[in-house]
Design an enzyme around this catalytic site. Structure first.
Site, PDB file in Angstrom:
ATOM      1  N   PHE A   1      65.573  59.368 -15.273  1.00 26.85           N
ATOM      2  CA  PHE A   1      65.115  60.734 -14.988  1.00 26.85           C
ATOM      3  C   PHE A   1      65.644  61.248 -13.656  1.00 26.85           C
ATOM      4  CE2 PHE A   1      61.584  58.315 -17.076  1.00 26.85           C
ATOM      5  CZ  PHE A   1      61.925  58.669 -18.363  1.00 26.85           C
TER       6      PHE A   1
ATOM      7  N   GLY B   1      67.922  54.853 -22.059  1.00 28.45           N
ATOM      8  CA  GLY B   1      66.959  55.164 -23.116  1.00 28.45           C
ATOM      9  C   GLY B   1      67.391  56.350 -23.949  1.00 28.45           C
TER      10      GLY B   1
ATOM     11  N   ARG C   1      78.229  70.081 -30.358  1.00 30.58           N
ATOM     12  CA  ARG C   1      78.152  69.024 -31.361  1.00 30.58           C
ATOM     13  C   ARG C   1      76.978  68.101 -31.043  1.00 30.58           C
ATOM     14  NH1 ARG C   1      80.516  66.435 -35.433  1.00 30.58           N
ATOM     15  NH2 ARG C   1      80.432  64.164 -35.487  1.00 30.58           N
TER      16      ARG C   1
ATOM     17  N   ASN D   1      74.222  62.609 -32.674  1.00 29.97           N
ATOM     18  CA  ASN D   1      73.313  61.853 -33.540  1.00 29.97           C
ATOM     19  C   ASN D   1      71.970  62.590 -33.547  1.00 29.97           C
ATOM     20  OD1 ASN D   1      71.245  60.081 -34.395  1.00 29.97           O
ATOM     21  ND2 ASN D   1      72.459  58.285 -33.846  1.00 29.97           N
ATOM     22  N   PRO D   2      71.634  63.217 -34.667  1.00 26.47           N
ATOM     23  CA  PRO D   2      70.403  64.020 -34.703  1.00 26.47           C
ATOM     24  C   PRO D   2      69.140  63.207 -34.403  1.00 26.47           C
ATOM     25  CG  PRO D   2      71.782  64.499 -36.605  1.00 26.47           C
ATOM     26  CD  PRO D   2      72.400  63.311 -35.914  1.00 26.47           C
TER      27      PRO D   2
ATOM     28  N   THR E   1      68.835  60.519 -32.176  1.00 27.22           N
ATOM     29  CA  THR E   1      68.651  60.319 -30.737  1.00 27.22           C
ATOM     30  C   THR E   1      68.511  61.664 -30.014  1.00 27.22           C
ATOM     31  OG1 THR E   1      71.043  60.147 -30.419  1.00 27.22           O
ATOM     32  CG2 THR E   1      69.839  58.095 -30.692  1.00 27.22           C
TER      33      THR E   1
ATOM     34  N   GLN F   1      65.343  62.735 -27.625  1.00 31.94           N
ATOM     35  CA  GLN F   1      65.497  63.211 -26.254  1.00 31.94           C
ATOM     36  C   GLN F   1      64.793  64.550 -26.059  1.00 31.94           C
ATOM     37  OE1 GLN F   1      67.421  62.042 -23.363  1.00 31.94           O
ATOM     38  NE2 GLN F   1      69.479  62.431 -24.060  1.00 31.94           N
TER      39      GLN F   1
ATOM     40  N   LYS G   1      77.489  69.497 -25.644  1.00 35.66           N
ATOM     41  CA  LYS G   1      76.794  69.958 -24.440  1.00 35.66           C
ATOM     42  C   LYS G   1      75.658  68.971 -24.173  1.00 35.66           C
ATOM     43  CE  LYS G   1      77.397  74.943 -25.368  1.00 35.66           C
ATOM     44  NZ  LYS G   1      76.646  76.180 -25.700  1.00 35.66           N
TER      45      LYS G   1
ATOM     46  N   GLU H   1      68.482  67.076 -20.491  1.00 32.17           N
ATOM     47  CA  GLU H   1      67.637  67.805 -19.540  1.00 32.17           C
ATOM     48  C   GLU H   1      67.335  69.219 -20.022  1.00 32.17           C
ATOM     49  OE1 GLU H   1      68.846  66.568 -15.268  1.00 32.17           O
ATOM     50  OE2 GLU H   1      70.555  66.121 -16.532  1.00 32.17           O
TER      51      GLU H   1
END
Lengths: 325, 763
Positions: free
Chosen positions: B246, B473, B652, B655-656, B658, B662, B725, B729
Site C-alpha cells: 500500500f 498481493g 486492457r 485478468n478479470p 485479480t 484489487q 492502465k 489505486e
C-alpha cells in the site's frame, strides 16, 4: 516465570496465593497485557484443568448458574439462555470476535481490563491505574472512548465489557472460591469505581477465583443494544442491558445497566425507579433515559456519549417493550 | 464463470486462478521473516516516548541482566552509516531522519535502541527494561499547533513542480451564476499491512542478503549499499511474497541499514520483527490534509471557475507532499482554474506514499464539492459530471488517451439502481434506518517505468520468466505468467515466474500502479525476442512482416486468437534447427517519453515513472464511477455502508479475477477511509495514540455485505504495449466522497471532515 496448573478448587496452599500470581483461563486479555508489559505477574496459574462444574451451564431450577470457565460462545449459543435470558445471550454474542468468544471464559470476561490506550501503552508515564499517583494522560488526551459515568479526577477509563451489564442488571450473585472456601457477593459489589484508587479494580482478595455466576429468575423480555463504530468485533460506544416485566402495558419491574459509558458495570437505578409502576410510552422512555445520565461528565472527545447513551437506553426500552415473547 | 472470476469482455485476459493461490492458502508461501537463517540473533526495537528533545542517558542495567541479551545498540555505540537522501532528491529513503545517529529525537516512536538477544522473547523482555531519561521539548503535533511552519510546496519539494492554473480564476468566479466555497479535512492514516515491517540480514563474507517486505527491491538494495558504503552488487534483497504494501514499502526506511550494520559487526544473521505499534512510527503514513475548494458554474451546470487549495502536514526534516491538484485541476472542463499546495511542518515522522497518495485526499474534496454544487443547481450529480466531461484536460489542452468516465457512471448507476433514488435528502428510510445514495467519480494516472526481463524457453515449452517485480498481493505472478504464455503461445502451466529478488533483472517500484503496464510490456518485448530467434531458425529465408511476427505462435498454440493454429511453429523443429536446448533472452523496456537516463537509473534503483498528467502531448488516466448506499440508524446514528458498486475502465484488463479483487479491496478500503480509519494524535505530545489493530479500525466482514465490481471494456493504444492502465489505486479514490454524498442524501447534513463517525451525525 513458572506456569502452574490448578486442578482442584483453591485451597490454603493454592499456587494462586503466591504474591502477584495471575490465573490464566482463556488468556485473551492476560497474554496481550503481558506482551505489552502492562501486567508482569510473578506466576501464572492455569485454571483450565479445574473440574467440569467450573464450566457448567445450568439453566434448570429457579436460578441460572453459569460456571466461570464456561466459554462465551457456548453460553451465547445455549438454547435456554437465548429463550429465557436474551440479554445475556446477546451481550455475549455482540462481544469480541467468534475466535475470541471460543477462547474466552465468563470469569475472565468480567475481569477484562480497560482498553484505555494510555493504560495499555507503558511508554505513557501518566496512568494512575498502572502507576498510582502518576496522573492521567487520558483526562486531556485522546478520550473519545472514555467514560462519562463513575469517573474520578484520577481515572476516566471505561469498563469495556458487555456481559457484565447483563449480570449487574439481573442482580446476579458472584460465587468466589478462596482459601477459606466459597463466599458469595452481589455482582454489583465485584467492581470498584476508580475514586482515588483506580489501581484497585475489584473486591477480589489474593488467591480468590470467581467460580460461578448465579442469576435469579427468568427475563425473557430483555435486550442488549450496543452502538459501535463497526458492525462486529468492536467495543461499545454506548450499550444498554434492559430487562422488563410488563403486564397489561404497565412496567412491574425494570432492570437497566449501561455499557461503554462508565468506569465499571453500571446499574441505572434512577431510570428503573422512574419506570416502575408506570404505563410505557416514548415520553417516559426519554425521561427515564435522561435520568440515567443526570450525573454524567463529558470531556473533550467523549461528550457525545451522553446524548448517545440516552438514545440507546430509550431505544432499548422500546425494543424490550415491543418484543414478542 | 463466477462472481470471483468474471467473464472476460473485449480486450480482457482470462480470469485464470492465481499462480500463488495454493501456496498461499496452504500457508507455504514464505514471507520475509519466514526465511530460514543460520543461527540468527533476534533484534527488538526501543522507540522514543517523546516527539521532540534529547536523550539524556540510558540505564541498561536491568536490560543487560535479562538472560540471552547479546548487545544493546544506541546512538552511543551504533554502527556508523552514511547519510541517506530522500527518494525525491536523488536518494532512496522515505525519510532523512536517521535514528541512532545522535541523542536528538525528532518524532514520536523514533528508533533509539536495538536490543540483540538469543531469542525474540529475551530481546523483547530486555527492551522493556531499557530505561531512558529524556530532556523533552514541547512538540508541534499538526495543523494549528503552535510552532508549525507553513510554506508553498512549490520550490521546496522536487516532488511538486507546479501549481496548475489556467485562464482568470478570479474573474470567472466573480462572474459565475452559481458559486460554492467549501473546506474539507482528511485525517492521518496508516497502511497497516498484515505483514509487519520485518527485516532479516545475513552476511556471507562481504555479501549481504536482506529478507524484507519491499515494494522496490532494487531501490532497497542500492539504498542500503549506499548507507553501508559498499558496492550495490554485493547486496541482494529477497521477498518472493509481500504481505501487503500500500506504499509503505516503496521507499527505504532507516531500519534496514541499521540491522545490516549490526549483523556485520556481530558476524551473525539478525532477524527483526517490529510490533504493530512500532510500524506506525518507523515507516511512513498518509498525512492529514486540508482543502478549500471554490467552484463557479453557470445555471446549466457548466463549470466556469475552479480553485483548489490544499495543505499537507510533513516532518521538520522533509518536504514530502502529494499535491493532488495535478489531478483535480484537470478532471473536468473548466476555463478558469487556480490552485495552490502548501506544506505544514510539524514534529512528526516523514509521511509517504499510501494507496493513491494524491488522489484520495484531493478527490475527496473535489468530488464532495461537485455533489454540493449539484445540490445548489438542483441537478442530478451524475448529470453534472456529464455536462463537464471532457476529452481534453483544461490546463494544457492535452487529449486524454482514452476516457470512459461517463460510461462508468452509466454502467454503475444502472447496476446500483440510481434511478430508484428519490432526490430529496431524508426521503428514504427502512425501519430504524435512514437510507442515502451517493456517487462520485474516481480516477488514477496511468504510469509506466522502465523494466527489464529475462525469458528462458526450453524445447518442451517450459518457460521461465524473471523480473524483479513484486507480488504484494496484487496478482503479479499470475499476470506475468499469462502474458508470457500468451505471447509465446505456450500453455500457462508451463510458465514459471520469478519476482521479488534483486538478483533478477531490474523491475520498477510496485508503486504508482505502474507494475502491470511496465512489467508486462517488458516481458512481452523479451518474449518477442525469443520468438524472433526461433522464427529466424525455422524460416531463415523468409522476411517476416510485423504482423506475422506478432501472430505466429509456438508449439501447439498460436500467439493470438487472430492467428490460426496452422501458423504456430513446431518448437522441437525450431530447437533442432537452432541446435540448442534452451533459449534465453534479456531485454530492457523503456516507456515512450522516458527520460534519457531512465535505464541507467533503473539499474541504480531509481524509479522514473512517466505518464498521467506529465506527458508531453497527451494525458492518461484510468476512470471509474462509484455508488454507495449508506444506512444511518436514527437512534444510535451508527453509519453503515451495505452496498458499494463501482464500474471501472482501465485499458486492457489482464485478468478479470485479480483485477476485480484489487478493485473490490479498493472500494472496501475507500469505505474504511471514509468511516473508520484515522490515526489519533495526542495534541500535547505529538504521539500516535490508537497505534494498534484494536483501536485503529478497519472493516470486518460484517461491514461489507455487498460489493459489486463492474469491469468495462476499454482499448487504449496510446499508453504502453500491454495496453494496460494501472488499477491498483483506482478504486479507493472516489469512495470517500461517495460516502459523504450519500450521508448528505440520507440526513441532509453535509460532512466535510473524515472519517465520519456517529457523533458527527445530527438527525
Amino acid at each position: 516465570m513458572a506456569v502452574q496448573a490448578l486442578s482442584a478448587a483453591a485451597t490454603a496452599n493454592s499456587p494462586l496465593t503466591q504474591a502477584n500470581a495471575q490465573p490464566l483461563a482463556g488468556g485473551t486479555t492476560l497474554i496481550d497485557l503481558m506482551k505489552l508489559d502492562v501486567m508482569r505477574p510473578a506466576a501464572i496459574v492455569d485454571i483450565n484443568p479445574l473440574d467440569q462444574r467450573w464450566s457448567a451451564i445450568d439453566p434448570g431450577g429457579e436460578n441460572l448458574r453459569l460456571g466461570a470457565l464456561a466459554k462465551m460462545s457456548d453460553v451465547a449459543a445455549h438454547d435456554e439462555i437465548q429463550r429465557h435470558y436474551p440479554v445475556i445471550a446477546n451481550s455475549l454474542k455482540l462481544a469480541a470476535s467468534a475466535q475470541l468468544r471460543n477462547m474466552a471464559t465468563l470469569g475472565g470476561n468480567v475481569m477484562q481490563r480497560t482498553r484505555c490506550s494510555y493504560f495499555r501503552d507503558v511508554s505513557y508515564r501518566n496512568c494512575n491505574k498502572r502507576s498510582p499517583g502518576s496522573g492521567c494522560a487520558a483526562m486531556d488526551g485522546v478520550n473519545r472512548m472514555h467514560a462519562v459515568l463513575g469517573t474520578s479526577d484520577q481515572c476516566i477509563a471505561t469498563y469495556p465489557g458487555d456481559f457484565a451489564q447483563a449480570l449487574i442488571a439481573l442482580d446476579a450473585t458472584v460465587e468466589v472460591t478462596g482459601r477459606s472456601g466459597i463466599r458469595r457477593l452481589p455482582f454489583a459489589e465485584l467492581h470498584k469505581a476508580p475514586g482515588s484508587t483506580p489501581e484497585i479494580e475489584t473486591t477480589l482478595q489474593s488467591g480468590e477465583l470467581i467460580s460461578a455466576f448465579v442469576i435469579p429468575g427468568r427475563w425473557p423480555r430483555s435486550v442488549y443494544l450496543k452502538a459501535r463504530d463497526r458492525q462486529s468485533y468492536e467495543f461499545a460506544l454506548s450499550s444498554a442491558a434492559v430487562a422488563l416485566d410488563v403486564q397489561d402495558g404497565t412496567i412491574r419491574d425494570a432492570r437497566i445497566a449501561l455499557g461503554g459509558v462508565a468506569t465499571v458495570p453500571w446499574r441505572a437505578r434512577e431510570t428503573e425507579a422512574l419506570l416502575k409502576g408506570q404505563k410505557f410510552d416514548d415520553g417516559l422512555a426519554q425521561r427515564a433515559a435522561d435520568a440515567a445520565f443526570a450525573d454524567a461528565k463529558g470531556r473533550q472527545h467523549n461528550s457525545f456519549k451522553i446524548a448517545l447513551g440516552k438514545r440507546v437506553v430509550a431505544r432499548a426500552l422500546q425494543q424490550a417493550v415491543t418484543m414478542e415473547i | 464463470m463466477t462472481a470471483a472470476a468474471p467473464e472476460p469482455k473485449a480486450n480482457m485476459g482470462r480470469p485464470v486462478p492465481r499462480y500463488d493461490a495454493v501456496v498461499k492458502v496452504t500457508g507455504r508461501a514464505t514471507y520475509g521473516s519466514d526465511m530460514p537463517l543460520d543461527n540468527p540473533a533476534y533484534a527488538f526495537l526501543v522507540t522514543s516516548a517523546i516527539a521532540r528533545g534529547r536523550i539524556d542517558g540510558f540505564d541498561l542495567a536491568g536490560a543487560n541482566r535479562v538472560r540471552g541479551v547479546i548487545d544493546i545498540v544506541t546512538h552511543e555505540n551504533a554502527p556508523k552509516l552514511k547519510e541517506s537522501k530522500l527518494f525525491s532528491n536523488g536518494g532512496y529513503a522515505g525519510t532523512t531522519i536517521q535514528p541512532l545517529k545522535s541523542a536528538d529525537i525528532s518524532h514520536d516512536g523514533e528508533i533509539i535502541a536495538v536490543v540483540i538477544a538469543e531469542s525474540y522473547e529475551a530481546a523483547r523482555e530486555a527492551a522493556n527494561r531499557v530505561k531512558v531519561s529524556y530532556a523533552a521539548a514541547t512538540p508541534s503535533a499538526t495543523f494549528d499547533s503552535p510552532g508549525t511552519t507553513t510554506a508553498a510546496a512549490k520550490g521546496q519539494s522536487s516532488q511538486f513542480k507546479e501549481d496548475p492554473k489556467v485562464g482568470d480564476f478570479a474573474k470567472g468566479f466573480n462572474e459565475a451564476e452559481v458559486k460554492l466555497t467549501a473546506s474539507y479535512d482528511t485525517p492521518t492514516q496508516h497502511h497497516n499491512p498484515m505483514e509487519l515491517f520485518s527485516t532479516s540480514c545475513a552476511w556471507m563474507g562481504d555479501n549481504l542478503v536482506i529478507y524484507e517486505p519491499s515494494q522496490y527491491v532494487y531501490g532497497l538494495k542500492n539504498g542500503v549499499a549506499e548507507q553501508l558504503g559498499i558496492d550495490a552488487d554485493k547486496v541482494r534483497v529477497v521477498n518472493p511474497y509481500v504481505g501487503g504494501g500500500f506504499g509503505s514499502r516503496g521507499s527505504m526506511t532507516p531500519r534496514t541499514a541499521i540491522i545490516a550494520g549490526i549483523a556485520k559487526r556481530l558476524n551473525r544473521p539478525i532477524k527483526l520483527v517490529p510490533t504493530r505499534d512500532q510500524g506506525f512510527t518507523i515507516a511512513t503514513y498518509r498525512a492529514e490534509t486540508r482543502h478549500e475548494i471554490k467552484l463557479g458554474a453557470s445555471r446549466d451546470g457548466k463549470l466556469v471557475a475552479l480553485r483548489h487549495e490544499g495543505a499537507e502536514v510533513s516532518s521538520r526534516a522533509d518536504p514530502y507532499c502529494v499535491g493532488g491538484t495535478k489531478t483535480t485541476t484537470r478532471l473536468y472542463a473548466c476555463p478558469n482554474v487556480d490552485s495552490l499546495v502548501s506544506i505544514v511542518r510539524a514534529d512528526r515522522n516523514t509521511p509517504g506514499f499510501m494507496r493513491s497518495p494524491p488522489e484520495v485526499p484531493y478527490l475527496f474534496a473535489l468530488e464532495s464539492a461537485m455533489d454540493e454544487l449539484a445540490v445548489k443547481l438542483n441537478m442530478d450529480p451524475v448529470e453534472l459530471r456529464r455536462i463537464n466531461d471532457t476529452t481534453n484536460e483544461p490546463i494544457g489542452g492535452k487529449p486524454y488517451t482514452s476516457r470512459s468516465l461517463m460510461a462508468c457512471f452509466d454502467e454503475a448507476a444502472k447496476a446500483f439502481g440510481w434511478a430508484q433514488r428519490s432526490a430529496a435528502p431524508k426521503s428514504m428510510s427502512d425501519g430504524d434506518w435512514l437510507i442515502g445514495y451517493g456517487c462520485a467519480a474516481t480516477c488514477y494516472p496511468t504510469q509506466m517505468a522502465p523494466a527489464a526481463a529475462r525469458v528462458r524457453l526450453q524445447r518442451d515449452g517450459r518457460t521461465r520468466v524473471e523480473i524483479a517485480g513484486h507480488e504484494i498481493g496484487t496478482g503479479a505472478y499470475t499476470i506475468l505468467a499469462q502474458t508470457a504464455a500468451e505471447r509465446l503461445g505456450v500453455p500457462l502451466e508451463k510458465v514459471a515466474v520469478f519476482v521479488g529478488d534483486s538478483d533478477l533483472p531490474p523491475g520498477p517500484v510496485a508503486g504508482g500502479s505502474n507494475s502491470t503496464a511496465s512489467t508486462c510490456s517488458a516481458v512481452m518485448m523479451v518474449c518477442d525476442q525469443v520468438r524472433q530467434r526461433l522464427l529466424k531458425a525455422v524460416m531463415p529465408n523468409k522476411s517476416l512482416t510485423d504482423k506475422a511476427k506478432e501472430t505466429i505462435g509456438l508449439g501447439q498454440t498460436p500467439a493470438t486468437k487472430a492467428a490460426k493454429s496452422s501458423e504456430a511453429i513446431d518448437l522441437e523443429k525450431a530447437f533442432d534447427a537452432l541446435g540448442t536446448g534452451l533459449i534465453e533472452e534479456y531485454g530492457e523496456w523503456k516507456p515512450e517519453g522516458a527520460p534519457m537516463d531512465s535505464l541507467r537509473a533503473m539499474h541504480a534503483g531509481h524509479a522514473r515513472l512517466v505518464g498521467g498528467a506529465s506527458m508531453k502531448d497527451k494525458i492518461a488516466y484510468a476512470f471509474g464511477a462509484e455508488f454507495v448506499e449508506v444506512r444511518i440508524n436514527r437512534f444510535t446514528h451508527e453509519i453503515r455502508a451495505p452496498r458499494l458498486v463501482g464500474a471501472f475502465a482501465a485499458g486492457r484488463i489482464m485478468n478479470p479475477r485479480t483485477a476485480r479483487s484489487q478493485l473490490m479491496g479498493g472500494l472496501i478500503w475507500g469505505m474504511s477511509s471514509a468511516l473508520l480509519e484515522a490515526t489519533e494524535i495526542d495534541q500535547r505530545t505529538a504521539r500516535y495514540v490508537n497505534d494498534n489493530f484494536a483501536d485503529y479500525l478497519v472493516p470486518v466482514n460484517a461491514d461489507v455485505p455487498g460489493v459489486e465490481v463492474i469491469l468495462l471494456s476499454e482499448q487504449d493504444d496510446h499508453i504502453n504495449p500491454a495496453g494496460a492502465k494501472g488499477l491498483g489505486e483506482l478504486a479507493n479514490v472516489g469512495t470517500n466522497a461517495a460516502i459523504c454524498n450519500a450521508i448528505y442524501h440520507a440526513t441532509g447534513q453535509r460532512i466535510r471532515k473524515l472519517p465520519v463517525r456517529l457523533e458527527n451525525i445530527e438527525v
